[in-house]
Design an enzyme around this catalytic site. Structure first.
Site, PDB file in Angstrom:
ATOM      1  N   GLU A  23     -92.694-149.603  73.868  1.00 43.56           N
ATOM      2  CA  GLU A  23     -93.361-150.000  72.429  1.00 43.56           C
ATOM      3  C   GLU A  23     -94.109-151.317  72.691  1.00 43.56           C
ATOM      4  O   GLU A  23     -93.659-152.320  72.313  1.00 43.56           O
ATOM      5  CB  GLU A  23     -92.161-150.350  71.559  1.00 43.56           C
ATOM      6  CG  GLU A  23     -91.283-148.965  71.220  1.00 43.56           C
ATOM      7  CD  GLU A  23     -89.980-149.232  70.492  1.00 43.56           C
ATOM      8  OE1 GLU A  23     -89.719-150.200  70.316  1.00 43.56           O
ATOM      9  OE2 GLU A  23     -89.206-148.026  70.275  1.00 43.56           O
ATOM     10  N   GLU A  29     -88.599-138.729  71.027  1.00 41.06           N
ATOM     11  CA  GLU A  29     -87.518-139.209  70.234  1.00 41.06           C
ATOM     12  C   GLU A  29     -87.504-138.601  68.991  1.00 41.06           C
ATOM     13  O   GLU A  29     -87.172-139.280  67.598  1.00 41.06           O
ATOM     14  CB  GLU A  29     -87.343-140.528  69.964  1.00 41.06           C
ATOM     15  CG  GLU A  29     -87.418-141.581  71.392  1.00 41.06           C
ATOM     16  CD  GLU A  29     -87.418-142.859  71.382  1.00 41.06           C
ATOM     17  OE1 GLU A  29     -87.010-143.444  70.213  1.00 41.06           O
ATOM     18  OE2 GLU A  29     -87.353-143.506  72.520  1.00 41.06           O
TER      19      GLU A  29
HETATM   20  O1  9MR Z   1     -80.633-145.151  68.673  1.00 43.65           O
HETATM   21  C1  9MR Z   1     -80.818-146.390  69.245  1.00 43.65           C
HETATM   22  C2  9MR Z   1     -79.644-147.186  68.620  1.00 43.65           C
HETATM   23  O2  9MR Z   1     -78.510-147.008  68.782  1.00 43.65           O
HETATM   24  C3  9MR Z   1     -80.018-148.903  68.972  1.00 43.65           C
HETATM   25  O3  9MR Z   1     -78.903-149.248  68.041  1.00 43.65           O
HETATM   26  C4  9MR Z   1     -81.293-149.277  68.826  1.00 43.65           C
HETATM   27  C5  9MR Z   1     -81.545-150.657  69.191  1.00 43.65           C
HETATM   28  O4  9MR Z   1     -82.918-151.219  68.755  1.00 43.65           O
HETATM   29  O5  9MR Z   1     -82.086-148.431  69.362  1.00 43.65           O
HETATM   30  C6  9MR Z   1     -82.119-147.176  68.942  1.00 43.65           C
HETATM   31  O6  9MR Z   1     -83.186-146.369  69.934  1.00 43.65           O
HETATM   32  C7  9MR Z   1     -84.281-146.569  69.990  1.00 43.65           C
HETATM   33  C8  9MR Z   1     -85.056-146.170  71.003  1.00 43.65           C
HETATM   34  O7  9MR Z   1     -84.360-147.156  72.164  1.00 43.65           O
HETATM   35  C9  9MR Z   1     -86.442-146.784  71.167  1.00 43.65           C
HETATM   36  N1  9MR Z   1     -87.446-146.064  70.050  1.00 43.65           N
HETATM   37  C10 9MR Z   1     -86.743-146.412  68.820  1.00 43.65           C
HETATM   38  C11 9MR Z   1     -85.115-145.941  68.678  1.00 43.65           C
HETATM   39  C12 9MR Z   1     -84.699-145.904  67.295  1.00 43.65           C
HETATM   40  O8  9MR Z   1     -84.616-147.017  66.819  1.00 43.65           O
END
Ligand code: 9MR
Length: 347
Positions: free
Chosen positions: A139, A255
């Site tokens: 990102e 994802e």
């Molecule tokens: O699913 C993840 C969640 O448990 C965390 O709290 C969060 C923190 O920002 O990140 C989520 O996963 C993300 C992933 O690492 C990167 N792309 C977006 C995902 C959803 O927010």
């Protein structure tokens, strides 16, 4: 117990086997908590040929103090995957989010490149040879931040300028020469000006990386989609994917989930629409033989990040994933089965 409506002789199809016939890896993100639940791990073992830790390899968890790494949770998933013949994606090595507090206190423009290199050498080195693909930088593009190059004005950018990207990929290539080095981002897939701008900026970044001979082998389309009553026609996405293919990159759907918060109707009607989105999206992206893996961001609605208290924008639980809270397959699951069964085989 059998799900309602299922007969004992009616086995749930296995996506990992259907995918294998197409040379396509299929799987999902997994949390450490889910890995402790046998009903969940049985389903994961049946359905997935590739897994990714939802949070357990991020800086905050794996590198809790400047001189301490904690591989316990990451190792648990890698061991599970090895025991069940599954591949593992690494997520992630460099991100603006989920950095440990010490990093903010300690990092300076003078030491940040070394901190990044050391972290990557240690973490990618620990898992070397056991990772299918690493999301090296996650990102890094945010058009709204207003920079001409489209890069996000993140802590990394502020500390090191755009060079942090090359530093990260070169360190990852050195630490694990076998992993496919991936750039992973969201809001690339749908129709509209916001997505057009994101696609242009991501493509620009990938082109610059090629010009600078930064080692990268794949693009991750996160695919956090937002369902609306009308399906997109995906034309702009097809053009974008062709441009990415011209750069010689593989593409992974990393994802996938489909947010139903804007849909109306009862759960059955919403599930039907979400399934149409799954089918339409996968049918379109799988026309591209560059797509070598499809992972959803979780398997069951119960554990979706979209249902965490800080995310939910409706008063009802969302239903974004292929299995419901009781691990029963939903229409979205059968849409995945159909789209993958009908997809052309990959090389
Ligand atoms: O699913 C993840 C969640 O448990 C965390 O709290 C969060 C923190 O920002 O990140 C989520 O996963 C993300 C992933 O690492 C990167 N792309 C977006 C995902 C959803 O927010």
């Amino acid at each position: 117990m059998l799900p309602e409506g299922a007969r004992a002789d009616e086995a749930v199809p296995r996506l990992r086997e259907i995918g294998m016939r197409k040379n396509l890896l299929v799987g999902s993100a997994v949390s450490y908590r889910e890995l402790q639940q046998p009903a969940f791990t049985n389903l994961l073992e049946e359905q997935a040929s590739i897994v990714v830790p939802e949070n357990e390899m991020k800086w905050q968890i794996i590198h809790p103090e400047p001189d301490r790494y904690d591989f316990t949770r990451g190792d648990a998933l890698v061991t599970f995957a090895q025991e069940h013949g599954q591949k593992v994606r690494g997520h992630n090595l460099c991100w603006h989010n989920q950095l440990p507090r010490w990093f903010g206190e300690m990092a300076t423009p003078q030491n940040a490149a070394d901190l990044l290199r050391q972290h990557i050498a240690k973490v990618a080195g620990h898992y070397a040879g056991r990772i299918h693909s690493w999301d090296v930088v996650n990102e890094a593009v945010r058009v709204e931040d207003g920079r001409p190059d489209g890069l996000r004005n993140s802590q990394w950018l502020q500390l090191l300028g755009p060079d942090y990207i090359g530093i990260a990929y070169r360190a990852a290539a050195q630490a694990d020469p076998k992993a496919l080095l991936t750039y992973n981002d969201y809001d690339i897939e749908q129709d509209g000006a916001k997505f057009d701008a994101k696609r242009a900026a991501v493509l620009h970044l990938l082109q610059r990386m090629r010009e600078q001979q930064i080692p990268i082998q794949a693009l991750g389309l996160q695919s956090h989609l937002h369902a609306a009553p009308e399906l997109p026609d995906w034309t702009a996405l097809h053009r974008f994917m062709e441009a990415v293919e011209k750069l010689g990159l593989d593409i992974f759907v990393t994802e996938l989930d489909i947010n139903d918060s804007k849909l109306t109707g009862d759960p059955g009607e919403r599930d039907q629409m979400v399934a149409e989105w799954y089918g339409s999206y996968l049918r379109n992206v799988l026309q591209h033989r560059s797509v070598k893996a499809v992972l959803t961001w979780g398997l069951t609605d119960h554990d979706s990040w979209l249902n965490s208290p800080n995310q939910r924008h409706t008063d009802r639980p969302l239903r974004p994933l292929p299995f419901d809270a009781d691990l029963k397959p939903k229409p979205a699951f059968y849409a995945m089965v159909k789209a993958i069964s009908e997809a052309p085989a990959r090389a």
